[in-house]
Design an enzyme around this catalytic site. Sequence first.
Site, PDB file in Angstrom:
ATOM      1  N   GLY A  62       0.551  -1.366  -0.082  1.00 42.38           N
ATOM      2  CA  GLY A  62       0.294   0.029   0.016  1.00 42.38           C
ATOM      3  C   GLY A  62       0.801   1.351  -0.068  1.00 42.38           C
ATOM      4  O   GLY A  62       2.027   1.434   0.267  1.00 42.38           O
ATOM      5  N   LYS A  88       7.982   1.053   0.313  1.00 42.85           N
ATOM      6  CA  LYS A  88       8.343   0.493  -1.105  1.00 42.85           C
ATOM      7  C   LYS A  88       9.625   1.194  -1.469  1.00 42.85           C
ATOM      8  O   LYS A  88      10.511   0.524  -2.252  1.00 42.85           O
ATOM      9  CB  LYS A  88       7.178   0.135  -2.206  1.00 42.85           C
ATOM     10  CG  LYS A  88       6.129  -0.714  -1.729  1.00 42.85           C
ATOM     11  CD  LYS A  88       5.025  -0.829  -2.585  1.00 42.85           C
ATOM     12  CE  LYS A  88       4.512   0.506  -3.107  1.00 42.85           C
ATOM     13  NZ  LYS A  88       3.817   1.278  -2.129  1.00 42.85           N
ATOM     14  N   ASP A 137       4.306   5.295  -9.459  1.00 44.22           N
ATOM     15  CA  ASP A 137       4.296   6.698  -9.462  1.00 44.22           C
ATOM     16  C   ASP A 137       4.987   7.382 -10.587  1.00 44.22           C
ATOM     17  O   ASP A 137       4.643   8.495 -11.001  1.00 44.22           O
ATOM     18  CB  ASP A 137       4.916   7.224  -8.053  1.00 44.22           C
ATOM     19  CG  ASP A 137       4.275   6.958  -6.817  1.00 44.22           C
ATOM     20  OD1 ASP A 137       3.025   6.784  -7.050  1.00 44.22           O
ATOM     21  OD2 ASP A 137       4.757   6.716  -5.709  1.00 44.22           O
TER      22      ASP A 137
END
Length: 185
Positions: free
Chosen positions: A11, A16, A37
Amino acid sequence: MNTQVIVLNGGSSSGKSGLARGLQTVLPDAWLSLSIDTLVDAMPARLTTGGDGIGFADDGGVDVGQEFMALQDAWIAGLVAMARAGAHIVVDDVFLGRAASQRRWLDALGDVPTLWVGVRCDAAVAEAREAARGDRVAGMAAKQADVVHEGVTYDLEVDTTHTSSMDCARTIAAHLRSSRGERTD
């Protein structure tokens, strides 16, 4: 198995990106780190306000439309082509579609050696990280903390709640070495 791609799924604000940077530090060879992203940031502004693109609700919800899905499929195919050409890739993704998101990657990757890593983080900790970042819609971390893992199968899971990104990266590196039959001590 000589892993070519490492897929990190977790999430928002689960750690990450820091984990991907840690992997670049501890793994031999050059590993490219590419995030969902990256795709969102590359999209035209008109596709980041909902509709056929991607939209972020005030409560932290995320909705994706058909044009976003088509661009994401092209992005995935491009990353897989890079891996097939010899690049080592760390992918930082958020499986909003749960198992269906992983299926899209599995179909695209085919026989490319891939390590699937679940990146877990307690929702309250992820929410605090989200607030400290200031670049996310409040509530996104809590909404995604568990749901992105539903129905997803991993080779390895790490938890960044109380473990540093570097320690998690070392755990993944040790797993890769052991899967190749190398000593891990």
